[in-house]
Scaffold this motif. Structure first.
Motif, PDB file in Angstrom:
ATOM      1  N   GLU A   4       0.828  -1.207   0.000  1.00 50.60           N
ATOM      2  CA  GLU A   4       0.000   0.000   0.000  1.00 50.60           C
ATOM      3  C   GLU A   4       0.862   1.257   0.000  1.00 50.60           C
ATOM      4  O   GLU A   4       0.567   2.228  -0.702  1.00 50.60           O
ATOM      5  CB  GLU A   4      -0.934  -0.002   1.202  1.00 50.60           C
ATOM      6  N   GLN A   7       2.402   1.666  -3.406  1.00 51.66           N
ATOM      7  CA  GLN A   7       1.398   2.126  -4.354  1.00 51.66           C
ATOM      8  C   GLN A   7       1.145   3.623  -4.193  1.00 51.66           C
ATOM      9  O   GLN A   7       1.060   4.360  -5.177  1.00 51.66           O
ATOM     10  CB  GLN A   7       0.103   1.355  -4.162  1.00 51.66           C
ATOM     11  N   ARG A   8       1.052   4.102  -2.949  1.00 55.28           N
ATOM     12  CA  ARG A   8       0.860   5.541  -2.699  1.00 55.28           C
ATOM     13  C   ARG A   8       2.017   6.345  -3.273  1.00 55.28           C
ATOM     14  O   ARG A   8       1.828   7.380  -3.917  1.00 55.28           O
ATOM     15  CB  ARG A   8       0.757   5.813  -1.200  1.00 55.28           C
ATOM     16  N   MET A  10       4.172   5.532  -5.692  1.00 52.31           N
ATOM     17  CA  MET A  10       4.210   5.509  -7.154  1.00 52.31           C
ATOM     18  C   MET A  10       3.082   6.338  -7.763  1.00 52.31           C
ATOM     19  O   MET A  10       3.268   7.003  -8.785  1.00 52.31           O
ATOM     20  CB  MET A  10       4.152   4.068  -7.670  1.00 52.31           C
ATOM     21  N   THR A  11       1.920   6.351  -7.123  1.00 51.98           N
ATOM     22  CA  THR A  11       0.815   7.186  -7.591  1.00 51.98           C
ATOM     23  C   THR A  11       1.195   8.662  -7.496  1.00 51.98           C
ATOM     24  O   THR A  11       0.912   9.454  -8.403  1.00 51.98           O
ATOM     25  CB  THR A  11      -0.465   6.907  -6.773  1.00 51.98           C
ATOM     26  N   TYR A  12       1.865   9.027  -6.428  1.00 53.01           N
ATOM     27  CA  TYR A  12       2.317  10.413  -6.254  1.00 53.01           C
ATOM     28  C   TYR A  12       3.338  10.794  -7.330  1.00 53.01           C
ATOM     29  O   TYR A  12       3.260  11.868  -7.920  1.00 53.01           O
ATOM     30  CB  TYR A  12       2.897  10.599  -4.852  1.00 53.01           C
ATOM     31  N   GLN A  14       3.618   9.520 -10.314  1.00 51.46           N
ATOM     32  CA  GLN A  14       2.887   9.660 -11.579  1.00 51.46           C
ATOM     33  C   GLN A  14       2.175  11.005 -11.645  1.00 51.46           C
ATOM     34  O   GLN A  14       2.189  11.679 -12.675  1.00 51.46           O
ATOM     35  CB  GLN A  14       1.873   8.532 -11.743  1.00 51.46           C
ATOM     36  N   ALA A  15       1.562  11.424 -10.548  1.00 49.66           N
ATOM     37  CA  ALA A  15       0.858  12.706 -10.522  1.00 49.66           C
ATOM     38  C   ALA A  15       1.835  13.863 -10.740  1.00 49.66           C
ATOM     39  O   ALA A  15       1.541  14.797 -11.493  1.00 49.66           O
ATOM     40  CB  ALA A  15       0.125  12.876  -9.196  1.00 49.66           C
ATOM     41  N   ASP A  18       2.976  13.855 -14.420  1.00 46.98           N
ATOM     42  CA  ASP A  18       1.910  14.276 -15.334  1.00 46.98           C
ATOM     43  C   ASP A  18       1.596  15.762 -15.225  1.00 46.98           C
ATOM     44  O   ASP A  18       0.971  16.324 -16.120  1.00 46.98           O
ATOM     45  CB  ASP A  18       0.629  13.472 -15.068  1.00 46.98           C
TER      46      ASP A  18
END
Length: 65
Positions: A4, A7-8, A10-12, A14-15, A18
């Motif tokens: 978890e 995942q947090r 890697m999501t950050y 990506q944001a 982008d």
């Protein structure tokens, strides 16, 4: 919890990538990502650099605590 946190983080990343605002990695970002991934290990000082040396060894090593 490990997955978890990863995942947090890697999501950050990506944001940030982008957003297109000249994303650059620095020490603050790395410390933040480390904290996201290891926040459940508070005794291990997540988000902060280690004070002492880092060693890679076997979990069977009797010196590992």
């Amino acid at each position: 919890m490990e997955l978890e946190g990863y995942q947090r983080a890697m999501t950050y990343i990506q944001a940030l990538a982008d957003a297109g605002n000249g994303f650059r990695a620095d020490a603050g970002l790395l410390n933040g990502l480390h904290c996201m991934m290891q926040a459940h290990h508070l005794g291990m000082r997540p988000g902060r650099r280690r004070d002492g040396p880092v060693r890679v060894t076997s979990p069977d090593d009797p010196l590992v605590t």
